[in-house]
Design a protein around this motif. Sequence first.
Motif, PDB file in Angstrom:
ATOM      1  N   ARG A  46       1.349  -1.136  -0.222  1.00 39.39           N
ATOM      2  CA  ARG A  46      -0.048   0.223  -0.062  1.00 39.39           C
ATOM      3  C   ARG A  46       0.890   1.021   0.059  1.00 39.39           C
ATOM      4  O   ARG A  46       0.532   2.036  -0.602  1.00 39.39           O
ATOM      5  N   GLY A  47       1.888   1.508   0.709  1.00 43.00           N
ATOM      6  CA  GLY A  47       3.132   2.892   0.830  1.00 43.00           C
ATOM      7  C   GLY A  47       3.420   2.490  -0.544  1.00 43.00           C
ATOM      8  O   GLY A  47       3.119   3.687  -1.151  1.00 43.00           O
ATOM      9  N   ALA A  48       4.272   1.352  -1.363  1.00 47.05           N
ATOM     10  CA  ALA A  48       4.315   1.806  -2.611  1.00 47.05           C
ATOM     11  C   ALA A  48       3.434   2.278  -3.627  1.00 47.05           C
ATOM     12  O   ALA A  48       3.907   3.013  -3.769  1.00 47.05           O
ATOM     13  N   MET A  49       2.792   1.600  -3.377  1.00 46.18           N
ATOM     14  CA  MET A  49       1.472   2.613  -4.455  1.00 46.18           C
ATOM     15  C   MET A  49       0.247   3.938  -4.479  1.00 46.18           C
ATOM     16  O   MET A  49       0.704   4.620  -5.290  1.00 46.18           O
ATOM     17  N   ASN A  50       1.167   3.989  -3.266  1.00 44.37           N
ATOM     18  CA  ASN A  50       0.871   5.541  -2.534  1.00 44.37           C
ATOM     19  C   ASN A  50       2.021   6.622  -3.112  1.00 44.37           C
ATOM     20  O   ASN A  50       1.527   7.035  -3.881  1.00 44.37           O
ATOM     21  N   GLY A  51       2.753   5.909  -3.142  1.00 47.09           N
ATOM     22  CA  GLY A  51       4.680   6.456  -3.857  1.00 47.09           C
ATOM     23  C   GLY A  51       4.337   6.698  -5.541  1.00 47.09           C
ATOM     24  O   GLY A  51       4.137   7.878  -5.663  1.00 47.09           O
ATOM     25  N   LEU A  52       3.453   5.901  -5.950  1.00 50.75           N
ATOM     26  CA  LEU A  52       3.542   5.819  -7.359  1.00 50.75           C
ATOM     27  C   LEU A  52       2.478   6.908  -7.580  1.00 50.75           C
ATOM     28  O   LEU A  52       2.344   7.754  -8.494  1.00 50.75           O
ATOM     29  N   LEU A  53       1.081   6.778  -7.268  1.00 52.98           N
ATOM     30  CA  LEU A  53       0.517   7.482  -6.802  1.00 52.98           C
ATOM     31  C   LEU A  53       0.907   9.102  -6.878  1.00 52.98           C
ATOM     32  O   LEU A  53       0.170   9.871  -7.474  1.00 52.98           O
ATOM     33  N   GLY A  54       1.253   9.122  -5.095  1.00 51.79           N
ATOM     34  CA  GLY A  54       2.009  11.222  -5.230  1.00 51.79           C
ATOM     35  C   GLY A  54       2.910  10.971  -6.617  1.00 51.79           C
ATOM     36  O   GLY A  54       2.816  11.783  -6.679  1.00 51.79           O
ATOM     37  N   VAL A  55       3.392  10.398  -7.551  1.00 53.61           N
ATOM     38  CA  VAL A  55       4.233  11.235  -7.668  1.00 53.61           C
ATOM     39  C   VAL A  55       3.852  10.672  -9.889  1.00 53.61           C
ATOM     40  O   VAL A  55       3.931  12.086  -9.510  1.00 53.61           O
ATOM     41  N   VAL A  56       2.695  10.350  -9.648  1.00 59.35           N
ATOM     42  CA  VAL A  56       2.332  10.615 -11.160  1.00 59.35           C
ATOM     43  C   VAL A  56       1.516  11.831 -10.522  1.00 59.35           C
ATOM     44  O   VAL A  56       0.929  12.539 -11.229  1.00 59.35           O
ATOM     45  N   LEU A  57       0.771  12.043  -9.818  1.00 65.18           N
ATOM     46  CA  LEU A  57      -0.157  12.915  -9.585  1.00 65.18           C
ATOM     47  C   LEU A  57       0.441  14.213  -9.600  1.00 65.18           C
ATOM     48  O   LEU A  57       0.477  15.370  -9.524  1.00 65.18           O
ATOM     49  N   GLU A  58       2.010  14.683  -8.567  1.00 61.57           N
ATOM     50  CA  GLU A  58       2.564  15.441  -8.747  1.00 61.57           C
ATOM     51  C   GLU A  58       2.794  15.738 -10.336  1.00 61.57           C
ATOM     52  O   GLU A  58       2.393  17.472 -10.466  1.00 61.57           O
ATOM     53  N   ASP A  59       3.416  15.073 -10.752  1.00 64.74           N
ATOM     54  CA  ASP A  59       4.132  15.144 -12.243  1.00 64.74           C
ATOM     55  C   ASP A  59       2.153  15.988 -12.506  1.00 64.74           C
ATOM     56  O   ASP A  59       2.498  16.801 -13.627  1.00 64.74           O
TER      57      ASP A  59
END
Length: 92
Positions: A46-59
């Motif tokens: 879940r932490g890894a998915m949140n990290g991926l979501l955060g990167v894509v969302l920030e970009d």
Amino acid sequence: MSHTIRDKQKLLNRVRRIRGQIDAIERTLVNEGECCDVLQQITSCRGAMNGLLGVVLEDHIRTHLVDIDAEPGDRHRDAREQLIDVVHSYFK
């Protein structure tokens, strides 16, 4: 060029690591591992998915939501940075 295309390899590497984590959850379940181990692996995934979501969302925010040519100090640029800060705090 879309930011997901520009950062394609970086994003794919993250997805592959997440896939490895999901495979580890499956192996633990198949091998009838301890529930604490399964819970810890799920939390890590879940932490890894949140990290991926955060990167894509920030970009996405930086690329698509406001005028990328805004002058420094412009309230739109400031709003973008504030939104990014909120997103980062949410996913911590």
